[in-house]
Design an enzyme around this catalytic site. Structure first.
Site, short mmCIF file in Angstrom:
data_model
loop_
_atom_site.label_atom_id
_atom_site.label_comp_id
_atom_site.label_asym_id
_atom_site.label_seq_id
_atom_site.Cartn_x
_atom_site.Cartn_y
_atom_site.Cartn_z
N ALA A 77 0.86 -1.18 0.00
CA ALA A 77 0.00 0.00 0.00
C ALA A 77 0.90 1.23 0.00
O ALA A 77 2.03 1.17 0.49
CB ALA A 77 -0.88 -0.01 1.23
N GLY A 122 0.31 -5.10 0.70
CA GLY A 122 -0.86 -5.10 -0.19
C GLY A 122 -0.56 -5.71 -1.55
O GLY A 122 -1.47 -6.21 -2.22
N GLU A 125 -0.89 -9.32 -1.06
CA GLU A 125 -2.33 -9.58 -0.91
C GLU A 125 -3.04 -9.54 -2.26
O GLU A 125 -3.94 -10.35 -2.52
CB GLU A 125 -2.94 -8.55 0.06
CG GLU A 125 -2.45 -8.74 1.50
CD GLU A 125 -2.88 -7.61 2.40
OE1 GLU A 125 -2.45 -6.45 2.16
OE2 GLU A 125 -3.64 -7.85 3.35
N GLU A 145 3.93 -5.64 7.23
CA GLU A 145 3.11 -4.65 7.96
C GLU A 145 3.59 -4.44 9.40
O GLU A 145 3.51 -3.33 9.92
CB GLU A 145 1.63 -5.09 7.96
CG GLU A 145 0.92 -4.86 6.63
CD GLU A 145 1.11 -5.99 5.63
OE1 GLU A 145 1.91 -6.91 5.89
OE2 GLU A 145 0.44 -5.95 4.58
N1 DAK Z 1 4.62 3.25 -0.71
C1 DAK Z 1 5.07 4.40 -1.28
N2 DAK Z 1 6.24 4.52 -1.92
C2 DAK Z 1 7.01 3.43 -1.99
C3 DAK Z 1 6.63 2.19 -1.44
C4 DAK Z 1 5.36 2.13 -0.75
N3 DAK Z 1 4.88 0.99 -0.24
N4 DAK Z 1 7.60 1.30 -1.66
C5 DAK Z 1 8.56 1.95 -2.34
N5 DAK Z 1 8.21 3.23 -2.54
C6 DAK Z 1 8.97 4.27 -3.23
C7 DAK Z 1 10.18 4.69 -2.40
O1 DAK Z 1 9.80 5.66 -1.44
C8 DAK Z 1 11.07 5.29 -3.47
O2 DAK Z 1 10.60 6.56 -3.81
P1 DAK Z 1 11.63 7.81 -4.04
O3 DAK Z 1 12.42 7.91 -2.78
O4 DAK Z 1 12.48 7.36 -5.22
O5 DAK Z 1 10.74 8.98 -4.33
C9 DAK Z 1 10.81 4.37 -4.67
O6 DAK Z 1 9.57 3.74 -4.41
C10 DAK Z 1 11.87 3.30 -4.81
O7 DAK Z 1 11.99 2.62 -3.57
P2 DAK Z 1 13.40 2.41 -2.85
O8 DAK Z 1 14.35 3.50 -3.19
O9 DAK Z 1 13.11 2.17 -1.41
O10 DAK Z 1 13.90 1.07 -3.55
P3 DAK Z 1 14.87 -0.03 -2.93
O11 DAK Z 1 15.23 -0.93 -4.05
O12 DAK Z 1 15.98 0.59 -2.14
O13 DAK Z 1 13.96 -0.84 -1.90
C11 DAK Z 1 11.90 -1.96 -1.16
C12 DAK Z 1 12.83 -1.59 -2.37
C13 DAK Z 1 10.64 -2.60 -1.74
C14 DAK Z 1 12.61 -2.98 -0.28
C15 DAK Z 1 11.60 -0.67 -0.36
O14 DAK Z 1 11.11 0.32 -1.26
C16 DAK Z 1 10.57 -0.90 0.70
O15 DAK Z 1 10.87 -1.43 1.76
N6 DAK Z 1 9.35 -0.41 0.42
C17 DAK Z 1 8.27 -0.45 1.37
C18 DAK Z 1 7.73 -1.85 1.53
C19 DAK Z 1 6.59 -1.82 2.47
O16 DAK Z 1 6.79 -1.73 3.69
N7 DAK Z 1 5.41 -1.76 1.92
C20 DAK Z 1 4.20 -1.54 2.68
C21 DAK Z 1 3.75 -2.86 3.23
S1 DAK Z 1 2.45 -2.60 4.31
C22 DAK Z 1 -4.43 -0.36 5.40
C23 DAK Z 1 -4.64 -1.48 4.66
C24 DAK Z 1 -3.57 -2.18 4.19
C25 DAK Z 1 -2.29 -1.78 4.45
C26 DAK Z 1 -2.07 -0.65 5.19
C27 DAK Z 1 -3.14 0.06 5.67
N8 DAK Z 1 -5.53 0.41 5.87
C28 DAK Z 1 -6.84 0.08 5.42
C29 DAK Z 1 -5.32 1.58 6.60
C30 DAK Z 1 -1.21 -2.49 3.90
C31 DAK Z 1 0.00 -2.06 4.11
C32 DAK Z 1 1.11 -2.55 3.36
O17 DAK Z 1 1.09 -2.87 2.20
#
Ligand code: DAK
Length: 270
Positions: A77, A122, A125, A145
């Protein structure tokens, strides 16, 4: 928008690219700068596609979902949209996301996730809501998460158990560990691992094979398999009813006749 009769369409969305060829709709999630993170617009576009647009396509036999850029299917997400959410807004968002993923899971033709790179949170998912998952050898899956002080909200706690079992699911959910494509194959989260860049072709090959089968039968298989996981339904009873409903289809007559006549069946979806 497009009309029902068109066989090749150009749908326009802010976050999706679509291509419709030979009954297969390929949908590319197109926010590569944010690793295709699921923002509100992407959810809106997916809803429009699965609730309306794709249902009107004549001759549709399958859908492929993939991510733009090759580095990610979907990296979760969009974390930049979490700021300032209260409990009611979070509940509404989670319910909306789950409803959209149910549209995919219950879609009448098979939907295949062609996963290159990260499928996290997400994104994992979303892949799990698809009927089949094909991974590139660079794919990585996880539910991180708990790193953000959250739990999955789009069905992750439920569907991960369905694919890999309770013990493995719990471990992934509480450690936030990622697994690679080969582990995902070993654990049953994906059914194929292919060379990076070949995942969409591999998905298309599967759908081309399915396209030779009887369309109503394929749709009923999806419904009946889903019934197993629906606590309000008796899957075995559903199987009996849907099995019986098939005998009046033209495709059943064609399938049986073709077998006797030692030729390939030509199904019409009637
Ligand atoms: N959201 C927004 N931007 C993201 C992103 C994300 N999930 N994942 C990556 N990006 C963006 C980064 O900020 C970066 O942007 P800039 O800095 O270039 O502007 C760009 O994508 C490239 O990412 P990285 O520079 O970080 O790339 P790396 O190769 O170094 O790392 C990575 C790749 C996938 C390991 C890293 O980007 C990462 O850890 N990303 C986040 C993964 C994550 O934690 N995803 C969220 C999972 S939790 C809800 C319902 C559901 C959910 C939440 C709330 N409600 C109903 C309220 C579900 C939540 C989730 O999905």
């Amino acid at each position: 928008m497009y009309t029902k009769k068109q066989s090749i369409i150009q749908m326009t969305y802010k976050t999706l690219l679509t291509e419709y060829t030979d009954g297969i709709l390929t949908v590319t999630l197109n926010r590569p700068k944010a690793l295709n993170a699921l923002n509100a617009q992407l959810f809106t576009d997916l809803r429009q596609l699965f609730l309306e647009d794709a249902t009107m396509l004549d001759g549709l036999r399958g859908v492929i979902l993939t991510g733009a850029g090759g580095k990610a299917f979907v990296a979760g997400a969009d974390i930049t949209e979490f700021d300032g959410l209260d409990a009611q807004a979070a509940m509404d968002l989670a319910q909306r996301g789950q409803d959209i993923f149910f549209l995919i899971e219950r879609f009448r033709v098979p939907v295949i996730a062609a996963v290159s790179g990260y499928a996290l949170g997400g994104g994992c998912e979303l892949a799990m809501a698809c009927h089949i998952r094909v991974a590139s050898e660079r794919a990585k899956f996880g539910q991180p998460e708990v790193n953000l002080g959250l739990i999955p909200g789009y069905g992750g706690t439920q569907r991960l158990i369905q694919y890999i079992g309770k013990g493995r699911a719990l471990e992934l959910l509480v450690t936030a560990d990622m697994i690679d494509a080969h582990k995902a194959l070993e654990w049953g989260l994906v059914t194929h691992v292919v060379t990076h860049g070949e995942e969409v072709n591999a998905a298309r090959e599967i759908l081309q094979k399915i396209a030779t089968k009887a369309p109503i039968a394929v749709a009923k298989v999806i419904e009946t398999v889903n019934a197993y996981f629906d606590k309000k339904q008796d899957g075995f009873a559903q199987e009996v009813m849907k099995f019986a409903s098939m005998v009046n289809t033209e495709d059943f007559k064609e399938g049986a006749t073709a077998f006797v006549e030692k030729r390939k069946a030509v199904f019409t979806g009637k």
